[in-house]
Design a protein around this motif. Structure first.
Motif, PDB file in Angstrom:
ATOM      1  N   THR A   1       0.835  -1.195   0.000  1.00 52.17           N
ATOM      2  CA  THR A   1       0.000   0.000   0.000  1.00 52.17           C
ATOM      3  C   THR A   1       0.872   1.248   0.000  1.00 52.17           C
ATOM      4  O   THR A   1       2.063   1.209   0.321  1.00 52.17           O
ATOM      5  N   GLN A   2       0.259   2.382  -0.327  1.00 53.06           N
ATOM      6  CA  GLN A   2       0.994   3.643  -0.291  1.00 53.06           C
ATOM      7  C   GLN A   2       1.439   3.969   1.128  1.00 53.06           C
ATOM      8  O   GLN A   2       2.531   4.494   1.346  1.00 53.06           O
ATOM      9  N   LYS A   3       0.595   3.663   2.118  1.00 51.37           N
ATOM     10  CA  LYS A   3       0.952   3.912   3.520  1.00 51.37           C
ATOM     11  C   LYS A   3       2.137   3.077   3.956  1.00 51.37           C
ATOM     12  O   LYS A   3       3.023   3.552   4.662  1.00 51.37           O
ATOM     13  N   ASP A   4       2.150   1.811   3.532  1.00 45.27           N
ATOM     14  CA  ASP A   4       3.258   0.943   3.909  1.00 45.27           C
ATOM     15  C   ASP A   4       4.542   1.335   3.184  1.00 45.27           C
ATOM     16  O   ASP A   4       5.630   1.212   3.749  1.00 45.27           O
ATOM     17  N   HIS A   5       4.411   1.791   1.957  1.00 43.25           N
ATOM     18  CA  HIS A   5       5.601   2.104   1.157  1.00 43.25           C
ATOM     19  C   HIS A   5       6.453   3.180   1.818  1.00 43.25           C
ATOM     20  O   HIS A   5       7.690   3.112   1.787  1.00 43.25           O
ATOM     21  N   VAL A   6       5.819   4.178   2.442  1.00 40.47           N
ATOM     22  CA  VAL A   6       6.600   5.258   3.055  1.00 40.47           C
ATOM     23  C   VAL A   6       7.317   4.786   4.321  1.00 40.47           C
ATOM     24  O   VAL A   6       8.206   5.484   4.822  1.00 40.47           O
ATOM     25  N   ARG A   7       6.947   3.602   4.837  1.00 33.65           N
ATOM     26  CA  ARG A   7       7.618   3.066   6.015  1.00 33.65           C
ATOM     27  C   ARG A   7       8.718   2.070   5.670  1.00 33.65           C
ATOM     28  O   ARG A   7       9.361   1.531   6.565  1.00 33.65           O
ATOM     29  N   LEU A   8       8.923   1.819   4.397  1.00 32.87           N
ATOM     30  CA  LEU A   8      10.007   0.931   3.993  1.00 32.87           C
ATOM     31  C   LEU A   8      11.345   1.652   4.125  1.00 32.87           C
ATOM     32  O   LEU A   8      11.405   2.884   3.992  1.00 32.87           O
ATOM     33  N   PRO A   9      12.442   0.919   4.362  1.00 32.36           N
ATOM     34  CA  PRO A   9      13.758   1.551   4.318  1.00 32.36           C
ATOM     35  C   PRO A   9      13.943   2.275   2.985  1.00 32.36           C
ATOM     36  O   PRO A   9      13.636   1.721   1.923  1.00 32.36           O
ATOM     37  N   THR A  10      14.410   3.511   3.038  1.00 34.65           N
ATOM     38  CA  THR A  10      14.459   4.357   1.846  1.00 34.65           C
ATOM     39  C   THR A  10      15.182   3.696   0.683  1.00 34.65           C
ATOM     40  O   THR A  10      14.732   3.787  -0.472  1.00 34.65           O
ATOM     41  N   ASP A  11      16.263   3.000   0.966  1.00 40.55           N
ATOM     42  CA  ASP A  11      17.053   2.407  -0.113  1.00 40.55           C
ATOM     43  C   ASP A  11      16.381   1.195  -0.744  1.00 40.55           C
ATOM     44  O   ASP A  11      16.850   0.673  -1.763  1.00 40.55           O
TER      45      ASP A  11
ATOM     46  N   GLU B   1      12.304  -0.950  -5.201  1.00 44.20           N
ATOM     47  CA  GLU B   1      12.051  -2.304  -5.683  1.00 44.20           C
ATOM     48  C   GLU B   1      10.671  -2.828  -5.297  1.00 44.20           C
ATOM     49  O   GLU B   1      10.337  -3.980  -5.579  1.00 44.20           O
ATOM     50  N   VAL B   2       9.862  -1.991  -4.655  1.00 48.77           N
ATOM     51  CA  VAL B   2       8.515  -2.400  -4.248  1.00 48.77           C
ATOM     52  C   VAL B   2       7.489  -1.499  -4.922  1.00 48.77           C
ATOM     53  O   VAL B   2       7.557  -0.274  -4.821  1.00 48.77           O
ATOM     54  N   GLU B   3       6.537  -2.097  -5.619  1.00 49.42           N
ATOM     55  CA  GLU B   3       5.472  -1.332  -6.260  1.00 49.42           C
ATOM     56  C   GLU B   3       4.403  -0.957  -5.225  1.00 49.42           C
ATOM     57  O   GLU B   3       4.238  -1.629  -4.206  1.00 49.42           O
ATOM     58  N   THR B   4       3.670   0.109  -5.527  1.00 47.39           N
ATOM     59  CA  THR B   4       2.536   0.485  -4.687  1.00 47.39           C
ATOM     60  C   THR B   4       1.250   0.374  -5.502  1.00 47.39           C
ATOM     61  O   THR B   4       1.272   0.379  -6.735  1.00 47.39           O
TER      62      THR B   4
END
Length: 328
Positions: free
Chosen positions: A290-300, A304-307
């Motif tokens: 999700t878009q919410k989860d994507h912003v919590r991923l390690p920046t680097d 490699e993860v789609e939203t």
């Protein structure tokens, strides 16, 4: 985040032994909340305050609805800003969100809101409102959550209700999923929004009757169709009801080879992504979140993860526009 007990959502859950045992605590929780609201003298901000809230614990789509409100206001040549508590973030003082702030500092919702307008993160809502109208050109304020916070006067409150789960077992926390009794919440709301799993779903008549003549909107999250359809993905998320994300992804045309659930507002680690990469490799699939989860991923690792981009839709745009126009 705790996993909600099943009896919270069972029709006869109020009679569950645990609910009965917790009832005295729930009664005290409800009394303190109601007393706080009735005794408050709310601060009146320099511009209209629009609150997007709910009566139950957990998410029901407040942030997507807030983003849609901002877009509607901008179409009316207004300049909204956002005020949010920054749940899960480390900021303790009222802060104007900038590009230097991370999701760990601001919370994930604030990072999404920033894409649509200025954002202030503040647990002290009056202080946050003063900061917005002093340091931005905003002419209105959208408050994501805070419906039960009486410190700031609200000119227009939307009460969001999940059409699938409704009010659960009807009990206040911890005997049930509610922050307050539905009747009290409905009295303070100017409009009721039933959030549907998809556009074709209906709202139970018993829930509609609870709106008691207030303007009623039906809303749902809509994702753009994926091209080409049938793209194989491993979907993962850390939200309150992960099945809603997976259902939306399937409706957009994704082929979900596997799914993985994480706790709500989970702070993803390198180890999490290593395991997810391995799972995606097994299925020859791409990672999707999700878009919410994507912003919590390690920046680097975000690249490699789609939203799955989604937008909140409503059935009565004219009604919504009229409610907003009446504020000015």
């Amino acid at each position: 985040m705790m996993t909600p007990p099943k009896f919270w959502q069972e029709p006869d859950g109020a009679r569950h032994p645990a609910a009965r045992l917790l009832w005295p605590v729930a009664a005290l929780y409800g009394f303190i909340g109601a007393r706080k609201i009735s005794a408050a003298t709310p601060y009146r901000a320099a511009g209209p305050v629009i609150c997007v809230g709910n009566v139950s614990m957990g998410g029901v789509g407040k942030t997507p609805f807030s983003l849609m409100l901002a877009e509607t206001l901008q179409d009316l040549n207004r300049q909204p800003a956002f005020l949010t508590r920054g749940f899960g973030g480390s900021l303790r003082q009222p802060t104007m969100l900038g590009t230097q702030h991370t999701a760990a500092q601001s919370g994930d919702e604030a990072q999404l809101l920033r894409q649509q307008g200025p954002v202030v993160v503040a647990a002290d809502r009056p202080a946050g409102a003063r900061l917005i109208f002093a340091q931005t050109s905003a002419d209105s304020l959208i408050m994501d959550d805070g419906f039960q916070n009486p410190s700031l006067h609200k000119d227009l409150s939307f009460l969001l209700i999940d059409a699938e789960t409704g009010f659960g077992n009807g009990q206040v926390f911890p005997a049930g999923p509610l922050r307050e009794k539905p009747a009290a919440a409905l009295r303070r709301a100017q409009a009721v929004v039933f959030v549907l799993p998809d556009q074709s779903a209906s709202v139970p008549d018993a829930l509609v009757r609870r709106a008691a003549g207030k303007p009623v909107l039906r809303a749902w999250l809509e994702a753009a169709p994926v091209h080409p359809p049938g793209r194989r993905v491993v979907a993962f998320c850390g939200i309150g009801r992960p099945e809603k994300f997976y259902r939306t992804a399937r409706s957009a045309g994704y082929d979900l080879a596997a799914t993985r659930d994480f706790p709500d507002h989970h702070a993803f680690t390198q180890a999490d992504l290593t395991a997810l990469r391995a799972l995606a490799g097994q299925h020859q699939a791409t990672l999707l979140t999700t878009q919410k989860d994507h912003v919590r991923l390690p920046t680097d690792l975000q690249a490699e993860v789609e939203t799955l981009p989604v937008r909140m839709q409503v059935d009565k745009q004219a009604t919504l526009t009229s409610l907003l126009e009446d504020l000015f």
